[in-house]
Structure formats: C-alpha cells, structure tokens
Design a protein around this motif. Structure first.
Motif, PDB file in Angstrom:
ATOM      1  N   ASN A 171     -15.120 -39.798 -26.782  1.00  0.00           N
ATOM      2  CA  ASN A 171     -15.136 -38.697 -27.739  1.00  0.00           C
ATOM      3  C   ASN A 171     -14.625 -37.431 -27.063  1.00  0.00           C
TER       4      ASN A 171
ATOM      5  N   ASP B  79     -15.890 -33.774 -27.975  1.00  0.00           N
ATOM      6  CA  ASP B  79     -17.214 -33.311 -27.546  1.00  0.00           C
ATOM      7  C   ASP B  79     -17.359 -33.252 -26.029  1.00  0.00           C
ATOM      8  N   TYR B  80     -16.576 -34.034 -25.320  1.00  0.00           N
ATOM      9  CA  TYR B  80     -16.708 -34.113 -23.865  1.00  0.00           C
ATOM     10  C   TYR B  80     -15.358 -33.823 -23.211  1.00  0.00           C
TER      11      TYR B  80
END
Length: 71
Positions: free
Chosen positions: A48, A51-52
């Motif tokens: 992801n 988000d990261y």
C-alpha cells in the motif's frame, strides 16, 4: 545473561524477550530483528504505497544495544 535492545531513530527503545548466554548471541538476535524490521517496511510499501512511503536508504535504521540481565 544478555538481551538485545532495539533503538529506533525516533528515540524509542524495545527490549527483546529472549535471553542469551553470550553477548554475541544477543547481538545476532537483535541484528536479525533489525533486518526483519527493514524488510517489513519494504513489504508495507509494496502492499500500500499510498499509506507507507518507500524506505529511504539514507535514513538511519534501528540499532542494536546489548544489555546484561540477571538470570
């Protein structure tokens, strides 16, 4: 008896659960933990990326400190 303590770049610390008879064994355990931590950051980014963020090789990773504990 010895334990590894992981020191993160943000100043937090985490004491590992395992206790070892030698300082070198405790250090090796901590190094394996640090490698897993870095691999986990890469996996999170791949799963992801929104988000990261991608791990930055210039950022310091976690460090291992070995402490002596009573048996």
């Amino acid at each position: 008896m010895y334990k590894a303590v992981i020191k993160y770049p943000d100043g937090t610390r985490q004491e590992c659960d395992d206790v070892f008879e030698t300082e070198e064994d405790a250090r090796q355990d901590g190094l394996v933990y640090c490698e897993s931590y870095e691999d986990g950051g890469e996996v999170l980014h791949m799963s992801n990326p929104g988000d990261y963020p991608a791990p930055n090789e210039d950022d310091p990773g976690p460090e291992v400190e070995v402490i002596e504990v009573e048996a």
